[in-house]
Motif scaffolding. Structure first.
Motif, PDB file in Angstrom:
ATOM      1  N   VAL A   1       0.648  -1.358  -0.026  1.00 19.33           N
ATOM      2  CA  VAL A   1       0.140   0.194   0.017  1.00 19.33           C
ATOM      3  C   VAL A   1       0.905   1.146   0.058  1.00 19.33           C
ATOM      4  O   VAL A   1       1.965   1.394   0.748  1.00 19.33           O
ATOM      5  CB  VAL A   1      -0.811   0.023   1.395  1.00 19.33           C
ATOM      6  CG1 VAL A   1      -1.799   1.403   1.360  1.00 19.33           C
ATOM      7  CG2 VAL A   1      -1.823  -1.174   1.173  1.00 19.33           C
ATOM      8  N   ILE A   2       0.521   2.235  -0.897  1.00 18.61           N
ATOM      9  CA  ILE A   2       1.053   3.585  -0.845  1.00 18.61           C
ATOM     10  C   ILE A   2      -0.151   4.542  -0.548  1.00 18.61           C
ATOM     11  O   ILE A   2      -1.101   4.289  -1.100  1.00 18.61           O
ATOM     12  CB  ILE A   2       1.962   3.847  -2.162  1.00 18.61           C
ATOM     13  CG1 ILE A   2       3.095   2.992  -2.169  1.00 18.61           C
ATOM     14  CG2 ILE A   2       2.230   5.266  -2.161  1.00 18.61           C
ATOM     15  CD1 ILE A   2       3.667   3.172  -3.729  1.00 18.61           C
ATOM     16  N   LYS A   3       0.151   5.421   0.306  1.00 23.20           N
ATOM     17  CA  LYS A   3      -0.768   6.216   0.689  1.00 23.20           C
ATOM     18  C   LYS A   3      -0.534   7.643   1.079  1.00 23.20           C
ATOM     19  O   LYS A   3       0.570   7.979   1.221  1.00 23.20           O
ATOM     20  CB  LYS A   3      -1.707   5.890   1.827  1.00 23.20           C
ATOM     21  CG  LYS A   3      -0.981   5.826   3.286  1.00 23.20           C
ATOM     22  CD  LYS A   3      -1.999   5.195   4.169  1.00 23.20           C
ATOM     23  CE  LYS A   3      -1.131   5.395   5.811  1.00 23.20           C
ATOM     24  NZ  LYS A   3      -2.166   4.934   6.589  1.00 23.20           N
ATOM     25  N   LYS A   4      -1.043   8.734   0.772  1.00 24.73           N
ATOM     26  CA  LYS A   4      -0.781   9.834   1.010  1.00 24.73           C
ATOM     27  C   LYS A   4      -0.570  10.267   2.643  1.00 24.73           C
ATOM     28  O   LYS A   4      -1.260   9.842   3.436  1.00 24.73           O
ATOM     29  CB  LYS A   4      -1.773  11.007   0.424  1.00 24.73           C
ATOM     30  CG  LYS A   4      -3.314  10.921   0.856  1.00 24.73           C
ATOM     31  CD  LYS A   4      -3.863  11.902   0.308  1.00 24.73           C
ATOM     32  CE  LYS A   4      -5.531  11.689   0.957  1.00 24.73           C
ATOM     33  NZ  LYS A   4      -6.549  12.516  -0.078  1.00 24.73           N
ATOM     34  N   ASP A   5       0.468  11.415   2.824  1.00 25.92           N
ATOM     35  CA  ASP A   5       0.791  11.555   4.254  1.00 25.92           C
ATOM     36  C   ASP A   5       1.110  13.235   4.045  1.00 25.92           C
ATOM     37  O   ASP A   5       1.748  13.351   3.354  1.00 25.92           O
ATOM     38  CB  ASP A   5       1.992  10.784   4.431  1.00 25.92           C
ATOM     39  CG  ASP A   5       2.419  10.962   6.099  1.00 25.92           C
ATOM     40  OD1 ASP A   5       1.950  10.438   7.005  1.00 25.92           O
ATOM     41  OD2 ASP A   5       3.287  11.853   6.242  1.00 25.92           O
ATOM     42  N   LYS A   6       0.516  13.799   5.146  1.00 25.79           N
ATOM     43  CA  LYS A   6       0.579  15.267   5.189  1.00 25.79           C
ATOM     44  C   LYS A   6       2.075  15.783   5.201  1.00 25.79           C
ATOM     45  O   LYS A   6       2.510  16.604   4.648  1.00 25.79           O
ATOM     46  CB  LYS A   6      -0.180  15.624   6.407  1.00 25.79           C
ATOM     47  CG  LYS A   6      -1.567  15.657   5.960  1.00 25.79           C
ATOM     48  CD  LYS A   6      -2.563  16.261   7.358  1.00 25.79           C
ATOM     49  CE  LYS A   6      -4.022  16.155   7.097  1.00 25.79           C
ATOM     50  NZ  LYS A   6      -4.516  16.838   8.308  1.00 25.79           N
TER      51      LYS A   6
END
Length: 450
Positions: free
Chosen positions: A354-359
């Motif tokens: 999984v690749i997900k956005k991160d602030k």
């Protein structure tokens, strides 16, 4: 395909031997929080399976689960010290009572003779051993669950079908277009709830849903490979799951293990994993899977995660270019006397990290599992890989709470959930008596005498 015995590690991930679940902090102490969480989640799975065995839903547990010691093995003074500290830290948790430690080569040779035979007697080594570990054939378990579901009223199976598209309509229903791959015919299905549990195929389906919660998720496919032992005399000498430490700079997925398995009534011995690369999300998927998963909402997280994980890229390139001799050299670190003629390379399953956005980071690569649910609870998707299968019961209990909150809070559902999973809603990591109680019940129901 994700559940089949030859496509996954089948360990019954319980954090007894997986060293990446117990990282060393900068001050040298050991963080056991993730190990505690995963060990507790696996206990939920065992309780659920025990209930299904007791009420006759599942057949003889010998068909899908067996007791097998879980061991960690390391060499080198620094690694020996790390394992010693890890053992001491884990003993503070009731979930790890009974974990043994030894740095005595004679004792370790008694536990795992193949690993010690031919090893330099002067080299510092250490091992931990948890006798109550398990080996789970998730393929066999899945088939047994499906066979039982087929007998239930209101349950229909449509295998060999593919979801082409779906939309959330104004009436609150999901409208799915489904194609029969055998006939090519398509039909429309309307439903109040959709669960996407398609292994590597989950991400493309989640993206088709169009829910805001899916924005920013991407996937990076990694192919798994094993060396499979062909010599029954060698297989008979090893009875443990022995996990080591990944090489410096390698990702957690590269954690090597010499693994006794029970598959289709036969004892097997595997070593790996070796990684490969394919742009497919499933073994029988399309080479365009990765490229078709890239969209405007996840380009940034993909680029940031890629830039921050160049070590993974180098690792995969090295693995793809490995020669048979290099694979044998890796095996001989755990089995010094290994004969290459006894081993055959086998392709395991595809996994999609999984690749997900991160602030803060822009995008991060996750090595665990991720549940994505819509705000209204009408759709949920399970992404990621290890330790997914072993912790599936905990994952689905979480899904029930998120997607059916009013029902899950009702006295009827609460009573039923506690009937199936007696420790439901009660933490085990700080409750030695409850931990001992549920383990005793599971040991008897699942016939897991160590």
């Amino acid at each position: 395909e994700s559940s089949d015995a030859w496509n996954n590690a089948g360990t019954g991930h319980s954090a007894f031997c997986e060293l990446n679940y117990t990282p060393e902090r900068p001050d040298g102490s050991i963080d056991i929080s993730k190990a505690d969480k995963i060990a507790e989640q696996f206990e939920l799975s065992k309780q659920f399976w025990s209930s299904l065995v007791e009420n006759g839903t599942l057949p003889d547990p010998d068909a899908f689960i067996h007791a097998i010691p879980h061991m960690s093995f390391v060499w080198g003074a620094a690694n020996v010290e790390y394992l010693r500290k890890r053992h001491a830290a884990l003993l503070h948790s009731p979930l790890f009572q009974g974990l043994e430690f030894s740095d005595d080569p004679i004792q370790i040779a008694n536990w795992i003779p193949l690993v010690m035979a031919g090893r330099d007697p002067a080299a510092p080594v250490a091992a931990t051993r948890m006798a109550i570990g398990t080996d789970v054939n998730f393929g066999s378990l899945t088939r047994a669950l499906f066979a039982q579901l087929r007998t239930q009223p209101g349950v229909a199976f449509h295998l060999g079908h593919e979801v082409e598209d779906f939309r959330h309509k104004d009436d609150g229903l999901w409208r799915l277009k489904i194609q029969d791959l055998a006939t090519g015919e398509s039909r429309i299905v309307r439903t109040r709830f959709v669960f996407i549990g398609a292994g590597g195929g989950s991400l493309p389906l989640l993206e088709k849903s169009g829910i805001p919660e899916a924005s920013g998720f991407g996937g990076f496919p990694v192919r798994g490979q094993w060396l499979k032992c062909q010599n029954p005399a060698v297989i008979a000498q090893h009875e443990a799951k022995v996990y080591g430490k990944p090489a410096v700079g390698s990702p957690p997925m590269s954690m090597p293990h010499l693994d006794t398995r029970q598959i289709n009534g036969r004892r097997e011995l595997l070593f790996g994993p070796y990684a490969g690369f394919s742009t497919k999300f499933l073994k029988k998927g399309s080479y365009t899977d990765l490229f078709r998963s890239i969209e405007l909402g996840n380009i940034r997280p993909l680029l940031y995660a890629g830039a921050r994980n160049l070590g993974l890229t180098r690792y995969l390139i090295g693995q793809v270019l490995q020669s048979p001799g290099e694979r044998t050299a890796a095996l001989r670190e755990y089995y010094p006397a290994a004969n290459p003629a006894d081993w055959q390379l086998a392709v395991a399953g595809q996994r999609v990290q999984v690749i997900k956005k991160d602030k803060k980071e822009g995008g991060v690569l996750e090595f665990g599992t991720e549940m994505v649910t819509a705000a209204d609870g009408s759709i949920a998707a399970l992404l990621g890989a290890s330790p997914g299968a072993s912790t599936a019961v905990a994952i689905m209990l979480d899904l029930v709470r998120k997607c059916f909150p009013s029902q899950a809070a009702s006295p009827e559902w609460q009573a039923r959930l506690r009937q199936l999973v007696p420790s439901f809603g009660q933490p085990l990591a700080d409750n030695p008596a409850l931990t001992a109680e549920v383990r005793a019940r599971s040991r008897q129901a699942l016939q897991l005498e160590a």
